[in-house]
Write an enzyme that holds these catalytic residues in place. Structure first.
Site, mmCIF file in Angstrom:
data_model
loop_
_atom_site.group_PDB
_atom_site.id
_atom_site.type_symbol
_atom_site.label_atom_id
_atom_site.label_comp_id
_atom_site.label_asym_id
_atom_site.label_seq_id
_atom_site.Cartn_x
_atom_site.Cartn_y
_atom_site.Cartn_z
ATOM 1 C CG HIS A 161 97.444 -65.925 30.898
ATOM 2 N ND1 HIS A 161 97.224 -64.998 29.147
ATOM 3 C CD2 HIS A 161 98.847 -65.570 30.894
ATOM 4 C CE1 HIS A 161 99.154 -64.526 29.335
ATOM 5 N NE2 HIS A 161 99.720 -65.050 30.366
ATOM 6 C CB SER A 282 66.762 -61.753 39.637
ATOM 7 O OG SER A 282 65.694 -62.293 38.803
ATOM 8 C CE LYS A 288 70.835 -63.596 38.603
ATOM 9 N NZ LYS A 288 71.175 -63.475 37.227
ATOM 10 C CD GLU A 295 75.766 -56.270 35.317
ATOM 11 O OE1 GLU A 295 75.740 -57.192 34.625
ATOM 12 O OE2 GLU A 295 74.965 -56.325 36.537
#
Ligand code: ARG
Length: 464
Positions: A161, A282, A288, A295
């Site tokens: 979980h 970024s 970043k 992704e």
């Protein structure tokens, strides 16, 4: 004679050529040119067989076979001019062959149809992708095994979980993906074996009256045998669907791993550092390091599974045998194959180059009362409590620690004895995460010993 504007391959009974929009909707050459090499291999095998069986002369077959090589080199060299009017790769190749070798080219299409031709070409193409995907899966497995070997005893939190559950080892987590990919590999190999029957010679749908030798063409093209039913052979796209479904499951696995890498590389987790090679910056936020490749891999399942659904939907209502609907098979499979191979390669690169943050893993492994189960097991083993009672006692200790804002090993013996008088100093031995993982020696468990055994077993299986 047909009108000059009607199709040169099948226009005999047509007085006029197709509407421009008809031509546009009908043509597949824009994408099926990717099967040129397979088409030419199939035609060369067919021509050799036609000569061996005396259906065409040796000299015609020789001219055809050599001419086809010329056409192939034109296509590979980028000088071939593809024509939409000629619809697809099969007719483009044959029309050019006619220009190259003249009259014998007209004999190539004896005892075959575009229906068995396209089934054969596409099978050859898909078979090659199954092999390439298997290679890609193996490379990724190798990368994961490398990580597992290095970190067989690095502790980290195991989750259910996405809540801290029990400590596990980094190696164990990596090897979980090796198991998944191992199943993908066996599915790829299994699909290859089942699909490896040659449709060529099924002709349009009913077979042919010419004395062809289907074993000969099957063998020449590396198939195990010819297909046994000509209707099925030209109507079947199971091989493409199996590829897409195997690819979907594999892409789903990649997506799960990608998701973990996205989570793990976040500032909140810091479990891994992705290498610069696999990160992007970024344009506005200088701090970043975005895991874009992970992704995108996570997203690839969308188009791959989409292709699976699309082709299943195309096929589901088709009467036997061939229908032009089936031309819609190729773009789906091409796209899925390209993206699966790309995702596999990117994932193998990321996994090879990523660095586990051992300190962060270890700190997280001990937090969240991750050794509560070890404590309960200890109560069962040492104090002979029934597991349900041990669970209850442990729950009280967790609540106590939570109230004090500390972890289980930080409780004093007196605190513990306040909950259960029988607890002794020895309990602290099982509250450490290293002890916890070292104790998990049941077959398939997370202990470094088990992980090393699994690593060794997979290395042998993969010939590493
Ligand atoms: N381009 C067609 C396809 O991809 C080839 C087969 C055409 N057969 C036919 N009977 N029109 O399916």
């Amino acid at each position: 004679m047909a009108d000059k504007t009607s199709n040169q391959m099948w226009g005999g009974r047509f007085a006029a050529g197709p509407d421009a929009i008809m031509e546009a909707i009908n043509a597949s050459i824009g994408y099926d040119q990717r099967m040129a090499a397979q088409d030419i291999a199939g035609s060369r095998a067919h021509a050799a067989m036609l000569a061996a069986t005396g259906i065409v002369s040796d000299s015609d077959a020789k001219a055809i076979r050599e001419g086809l090589l010329t056409v192939l080199s034109e296509i590979e060299g980028g000088t071939f001019e593809f024509s939409t009017a000629l619809e697809d790769i099969h007719m483009n190749v044959e029309a050019r062959l006619k220009e190259v070798v003249g009259e014998p080219a007209g004999r190539l299409h004896t005892a075959r149809s575009r229906n068995d031709q396209v089934a054969t070409d596409f099978k050859l193409w898909v078979r090659d992708q199954l092999d390439q995907a298997a290679e890609g899966v193996e490379s990724l497995m190798k990368a994961l095994i490398g990580q597992a070997e290095a970190g067989a005893d690095w502790v980290m939190p195991g989750f259910t979980h996405l809540q801290t559950a029990q400590p596990v080892t980094w190696g164990h987590h990596m090897m979980a993906y090796v198991e998944m990919l191992g199943r993908d590999l066996s599915r790829l190999r299994d699909a290859r074996e089942r699909m490896n029957e040659c449709p060529l010679g099924s002709a349009a749908l009913a077979g042919t009256g010419f004395p062809i030798d289907r074993d000969m063409t099957a063998q020449a093209l590396g198939f195990a045998r010819p297909t046994a039913n000509s209707l099925d052979a030209v109507a079947d796209r199971d091989f493409a669907l199996e590829f897409l479904s195997v690819a979907s499951v594999c892409a789903m696995h990649l997506s799960r791993l990608a998701e973990e890498l996205v989570i793990w590389s976040s500032a909140q987790f810091r479990f891994v550092k992705m290498s610069d090679k696999w990160s992007t910056g970024s344009s506005i936020m200088p701090q970043k390091r975005n895991p874009d490749a992970a992704e995108l891999i996570r997203a690839k399942i969308g188009r791959i599974f989409g292709a699976n659904v699309a082709l299943m939907t195309v096929m589901k209502g088709l009467p036997l045998a061939y229908s032009k609907d089936m031309q819609e098979d190729k773009e789906q499979v091409f796209d899925a194959a390209d993206n699966l191979l790309l995702a596999l390669a990117a994932m193998a690169g990321m996994v090879t180059d990523m660095q586990a943050n051992r300190e962060a893993l270890k700190a997280a492994a001990g937090s969240g009362f991750s050794t509560a189960t070890d404590l309960a097991d200890w109560l069962v083993r040492e104090l002979n409590l029934p597991f349900r009672d041990a669970h209850h006692v442990t729950g009280s200790l967790v609540a106590l620690a939570e109230g004090k804002g500390c972890d289980l090993p930080d409780l004093s013996l007196a605190d513990m004895q306040g909950v259960h008088a029988g607890i002794t100093d020895a309990v602290f031995g099982v509250l450490g995460v290293d002890n916890s993982v070292n104790s998990r020696i049941s077959y398939g468990g997370t202990s470094p010993m088990c992980v090393r055994e699994q690593v060794a077993a997979w290395k042998t299986r993969l010939g590493l």
